[in-house]
Motif scaffolding. Structure first.
Motif, PDB file in Angstrom:
ATOM      1  N   HIS A 370      97.870  64.687 -47.119  1.00 50.25           N
ATOM      2  CA  HIS A 370      98.156  63.326 -47.377  1.00 50.25           C
ATOM      3  C   HIS A 370      98.296  63.023 -48.898  1.00 50.25           C
ATOM      4  O   HIS A 370      98.942  62.092 -49.258  1.00 50.25           O
ATOM      5  N   ASP A 371      97.626  63.937 -49.671  1.00 45.00           N
ATOM      6  CA  ASP A 371      97.651  63.610 -51.034  1.00 45.00           C
ATOM      7  C   ASP A 371      99.093  63.940 -51.727  1.00 45.00           C
ATOM      8  O   ASP A 371      99.749  63.373 -52.335  1.00 45.00           O
ATOM      9  N   LYS A 372      99.838  65.183 -50.935  1.00 44.57           N
ATOM     10  CA  LYS A 372     100.950  65.656 -51.568  1.00 44.57           C
ATOM     11  C   LYS A 372     102.068  64.639 -50.770  1.00 44.57           C
ATOM     12  O   LYS A 372     103.110  64.358 -51.350  1.00 44.57           O
ATOM     13  N   LEU A 373     101.836  64.107 -49.586  1.00 45.25           N
ATOM     14  CA  LEU A 373     102.634  63.390 -49.156  1.00 45.25           C
ATOM     15  C   LEU A 373     102.912  62.078 -50.100  1.00 45.25           C
ATOM     16  O   LEU A 373     104.057  61.512 -50.315  1.00 45.25           O
ATOM     17  N   ALA A 374     101.675  61.570 -50.247  1.00 44.21           N
ATOM     18  CA  ALA A 374     101.843  60.398 -51.364  1.00 44.21           C
ATOM     19  C   ALA A 374     102.346  60.600 -52.662  1.00 44.21           C
ATOM     20  O   ALA A 374     103.190  59.837 -53.460  1.00 44.21           O
ATOM     21  N   ARG A 375     102.393  62.040 -53.120  1.00 44.77           N
ATOM     22  CA  ARG A 375     102.938  62.313 -54.481  1.00 44.77           C
ATOM     23  C   ARG A 375     104.233  62.705 -54.582  1.00 44.77           C
ATOM     24  O   ARG A 375     105.123  62.239 -55.425  1.00 44.77           O
ATOM     25  N   TYR A 376     104.768  63.128 -53.030  1.00 39.46           N
ATOM     26  CA  TYR A 376     106.407  63.551 -53.032  1.00 39.46           C
ATOM     27  C   TYR A 376     106.872  62.719 -52.128  1.00 39.46           C
ATOM     28  O   TYR A 376     108.193  62.803 -51.984  1.00 39.46           O
ATOM     29  N   GLY A 377     106.545  61.799 -51.362  1.00 40.35           N
ATOM     30  CA  GLY A 377     107.058  61.019 -50.409  1.00 40.35           C
ATOM     31  C   GLY A 377     107.033  59.403 -50.574  1.00 40.35           C
ATOM     32  O   GLY A 377     106.117  59.045 -51.477  1.00 40.35           O
ATOM     33  N   LYS A 378     108.145  58.800 -49.962  1.00 39.53           N
ATOM     34  CA  LYS A 378     107.946  57.299 -49.959  1.00 39.53           C
ATOM     35  C   LYS A 378     108.081  56.840 -48.434  1.00 39.53           C
ATOM     36  O   LYS A 378     109.080  57.029 -48.191  1.00 39.53           O
ATOM     37  N   CYS A 379     107.320  56.130 -48.321  1.00 40.03           N
ATOM     38  CA  CYS A 379     107.418  55.438 -46.897  1.00 40.03           C
ATOM     39  C   CYS A 379     108.183  54.290 -47.147  1.00 40.03           C
ATOM     40  O   CYS A 379     107.948  53.223 -47.679  1.00 40.03           O
ATOM     41  N   PHE A 380     109.329  54.291 -46.243  1.00 39.21           N
ATOM     42  CA  PHE A 380     110.292  53.028 -46.565  1.00 39.21           C
ATOM     43  C   PHE A 380     110.488  52.441 -45.191  1.00 39.21           C
ATOM     44  O   PHE A 380     111.366  51.287 -45.124  1.00 39.21           O
ATOM     45  N   PHE A 381     109.851  52.552 -44.256  1.00 31.30           N
ATOM     46  CA  PHE A 381     109.845  51.832 -42.967  1.00 31.30           C
ATOM     47  C   PHE A 381     108.541  52.046 -41.924  1.00 31.30           C
ATOM     48  O   PHE A 381     108.252  53.034 -41.692  1.00 31.30           O
ATOM     49  N   THR A 382     107.859  50.999 -41.622  1.00 33.05           N
ATOM     50  CA  THR A 382     106.888  51.105 -40.805  1.00 33.05           C
ATOM     51  C   THR A 382     107.211  49.855 -39.663  1.00 33.05           C
ATOM     52  O   THR A 382     107.707  48.787 -40.173  1.00 33.05           O
ATOM     53  N   ALA A 383     106.648  50.235 -38.600  1.00 36.89           N
ATOM     54  CA  ALA A 383     106.741  49.265 -37.326  1.00 36.89           C
ATOM     55  C   ALA A 383     105.898  49.609 -36.468  1.00 36.89           C
ATOM     56  O   ALA A 383     105.478  50.794 -35.999  1.00 36.89           O
ATOM     57  N   SER A 384     105.347  48.391 -35.851  1.00 37.06           N
ATOM     58  CA  SER A 384     104.374  48.640 -34.605  1.00 37.06           C
ATOM     59  C   SER A 384     104.897  47.804 -33.745  1.00 37.06           C
ATOM     60  O   SER A 384     105.876  47.004 -33.792  1.00 37.06           O
ATOM     61  N   ARG A 385     104.092  47.673 -32.517  1.00 37.75           N
ATOM     62  CA  ARG A 385     104.510  46.758 -31.365  1.00 37.75           C
ATOM     63  C   ARG A 385     104.417  45.078 -31.902  1.00 37.75           C
ATOM     64  O   ARG A 385     104.899  44.186 -31.097  1.00 37.75           O
ATOM     65  N   LYS A 386     103.844  44.978 -32.904  1.00 36.86           N
ATOM     66  CA  LYS A 386     103.582  43.482 -33.452  1.00 36.86           C
ATOM     67  C   LYS A 386     104.527  43.277 -34.684  1.00 36.86           C
ATOM     68  O   LYS A 386     104.569  41.962 -34.882  1.00 36.86           O
ATOM     69  N   GLU A 387     104.952  44.099 -35.531  1.00 36.64           N
ATOM     70  CA  GLU A 387     105.662  43.676 -36.783  1.00 36.64           C
ATOM     71  C   GLU A 387     106.177  45.066 -37.004  1.00 36.64           C
ATOM     72  O   GLU A 387     106.102  46.209 -36.881  1.00 36.64           O
ATOM     73  N   VAL A 388     107.414  44.637 -37.891  1.00 37.81           N
ATOM     74  CA  VAL A 388     108.269  45.460 -38.554  1.00 37.81           C
ATOM     75  C   VAL A 388     108.303  45.427 -40.266  1.00 37.81           C
ATOM     76  O   VAL A 388     108.290  44.108 -40.650  1.00 37.81           O
ATOM     77  N   HIS A 389     108.211  46.276 -40.862  1.00 33.03           N
ATOM     78  CA  HIS A 389     108.289  46.048 -42.392  1.00 33.03           C
ATOM     79  C   HIS A 389     109.154  47.070 -42.829  1.00 33.03           C
ATOM     80  O   HIS A 389     108.778  48.414 -43.129  1.00 33.03           O
ATOM     81  N   TRP A 390     110.158  46.774 -43.474  1.00 26.56           N
ATOM     82  CA  TRP A 390     111.323  47.588 -44.126  1.00 26.56           C
ATOM     83  C   TRP A 390     110.913  47.476 -45.754  1.00 26.56           C
ATOM     84  O   TRP A 390     110.714  46.137 -46.214  1.00 26.56           O
ATOM     85  N   MET A 391     110.778  48.475 -46.433  1.00 27.72           N
ATOM     86  CA  MET A 391     110.371  48.574 -47.976  1.00 27.72           C
ATOM     87  C   MET A 391     111.404  48.751 -49.062  1.00 27.72           C
ATOM     88  O   MET A 391     111.796  49.774 -49.227  1.00 27.72           O
ATOM     89  N   PRO A 392     112.558  47.819 -49.088  1.00 28.72           N
ATOM     90  CA  PRO A 392     113.644  48.165 -49.904  1.00 28.72           C
ATOM     91  C   PRO A 392     113.238  48.511 -51.194  1.00 28.72           C
ATOM     92  O   PRO A 392     114.096  49.006 -52.061  1.00 28.72           O
ATOM     93  N   GLU A 393     112.030  47.886 -51.747  1.00 28.71           N
ATOM     94  CA  GLU A 393     111.664  48.083 -53.262  1.00 28.71           C
ATOM     95  C   GLU A 393     111.351  49.767 -53.571  1.00 28.71           C
ATOM     96  O   GLU A 393     111.486  49.997 -54.353  1.00 28.71           O
ATOM     97  N   THR A 394     111.231  50.441 -52.267  1.00 22.62           N
ATOM     98  CA  THR A 394     111.210  51.695 -52.730  1.00 22.62           C
ATOM     99  C   THR A 394     112.490  52.631 -52.696  1.00 22.62           C
ATOM    100  O   THR A 394     112.441  53.813 -53.099  1.00 22.62           O
TER     101      THR A 394
END
Length: 399
Positions: A370-394
């Motif tokens: 997860h340290d390398k994922l944080a270094r090399y990766g960008k989470c640009f979408f998360t969704a659950s059964r309660k909410e959706v969050h798209w992160m265009p700032e990334t």
């Protein structure tokens, strides 16, 4: 009933230690391994992972579709989930690479490595070293000697020249140099055309026949994808003609049904579907079963990233072909090496003197760093059964 409760999508770009020039993409120099990563999390906390190669931002709109199709679904209902992936394909989005993440969850629920859940008993896979670049004969000889010293008994090289005499010289030189100490095969990369940055020759049936003759004369183990992928009739003619086995089948997006037609037509002697493209785990195993029934060979393609390698390893280990066939191990120093290919996986998938030891932990058998994922990766979408969050700032960081 366990259900899929959360989805996360990442775009990952991890550096390679040196530039890499893939033979199948003329004019392209890669300085990183780039892919889209998906994480499905169930309501009781079980995670399923998968990843697929990506050039840039082409999959950034995928999240809402995944949320609509998969949130709240039973992760073990592979048939239903596969049908939903097919719904995406009908709309022009081919995403079979997602399906292995559900198998990851299912195998973790069972407490078994995936290949054992699928009935596999082959814990060690015999590998062939698969190069990825074009090289001049002296450099290719050196490479073959190095792979032999590491324990590989088979190596696959690449050809892609406009002049067929150059291609024939390349296979003849290394085959004669190794003098039977190592089996040599060759990938012609003719089945698909990735010519956005540089043109490449398109072989005719006659050129493929001449090349197959030359390959047979120097004792090559197989010739891979010497004709365009949609030329089924021409493939069958070449395979019937050739004195050396003809192989292919990695990128047929229609999955089982197209490959089943090709198997029955005898388009190839060896079928090499890649689970990430050709229908997922279930369809790949159905293809392997049909290969058994029709008396042809099967060995999965693996040239994507670490996720593609290990997923196809599970399929191959469960296919029933692992005792007799060799499995592809991408290795092209100095640029394409396991530590870079598997950048966000805690323990890269290393070979053991030309063999691969299948992981014994439940699921696909890896842990995310997860340290390398944080270094090399960008989470640009998360969704659950309660909410959706798209992160265009990334998005500016995803090129």
């Amino acid at each position: 009933m366990q259900v899929i409760d959360r989805i996360e999508l990442y775009h990952v770009t991890a550096p390679l230690p040196a530039p890499f020039a893939p033979s199948w993409m003329p004019g392209t120099i890669r300085n990183s391994v780039t892919f889209y990563l998906v994480r499905f999390i169930t309501d009781d906390g079980v995670e399923g992972w998968s990843a697929f190669t990506g050039a840039g931002r082409e999959r950034v709109g995928l999240g809402h579709m995944l949320a609509d199709l998969f949130l709240g679904q039973d992760p073990e209902d592979i048939d239903k989930l596969s049908e939903r992936i097919h719904i995406m394909a009908v709309g022009g989005n081919f995403n079979w690479w997602i399906e292995p993440a559900f198998w990851d969850i299912k195998a973790k629920n069972a407490g078994l490595p995936l290949y054992k859940l699928l009935g596999g008993t082959d814990d060690r896979l015999r590998l062939y070293a698969s190069s990825g670049e074009l090289r001049e004969p002296p450099a290719r000889r050196d490479e073959a000697e190095k792979r032999l010293s590491e324990g590989f008994d088979t190596m696959k090289i690449r050809v892609h020249d406009w002049d067929e005499k150059v291609d024939i010289e390349h296979i003849s030189d290394v085959a004669k140099h190794m003098q039977g100490r190592m089996k040599i095969s060759v990938d012609c990369n003719q089945a698909f055309r990735l010519t956005a940055k540089g043109d490449a020759p398109m072989w005719s049936l006659d050129r493929a026949k001449r090349f197959a003759d030359a390959a047979a004369d120097v004792g090559l183990a197989w010739v891979e994808e010497p004709l365009f992928g949609e030329w089924h009739e021409e493939m069958a003619k070449l395979t019937a003609y050739s004195r050396v086995p003809i192989a292919g089948g990695e990128l047929h997006l229609m999955g089982y049904h197209e490959l089943a037609r090709m198997i029955k037509m005898r388009c190839y002697n060896i079928y090499q579907p890649d689970t990430m493209w050709t229908g997922g785990v279930k369809q790949s195993l159905d293809i392997a079963k049909l290969c058994h029934e029709e008396g042809v060979e099967f060995s999965s393609h693996t040239w994507t990233n670490g996720f593609g390698f290990i997923i196809n390893a599970h399929v191959f280990a469960a296919s029933g072909f692992a005792k007799d066939m060799v499995f592809e191990y991408p290795l092209n120093e100095p640029g394409w090496v396991p530590e870079a290919r598997d950048a966000i996986i805690k323990e890269p998938f290393m070979h053991d003197k030309g063999w691969f030891n299948m992981p014994q932990t439940p699921g696909l058998g890896f842990e995310i760093d997860h340290d390398k994922l944080a270094r090399y990766g960008k989470c640009f979408f998360t969704a659950s059964r309660k909410e959706v969050h798209w992160m265009p700032e990334t998005m500016a960081d995803m090129g």
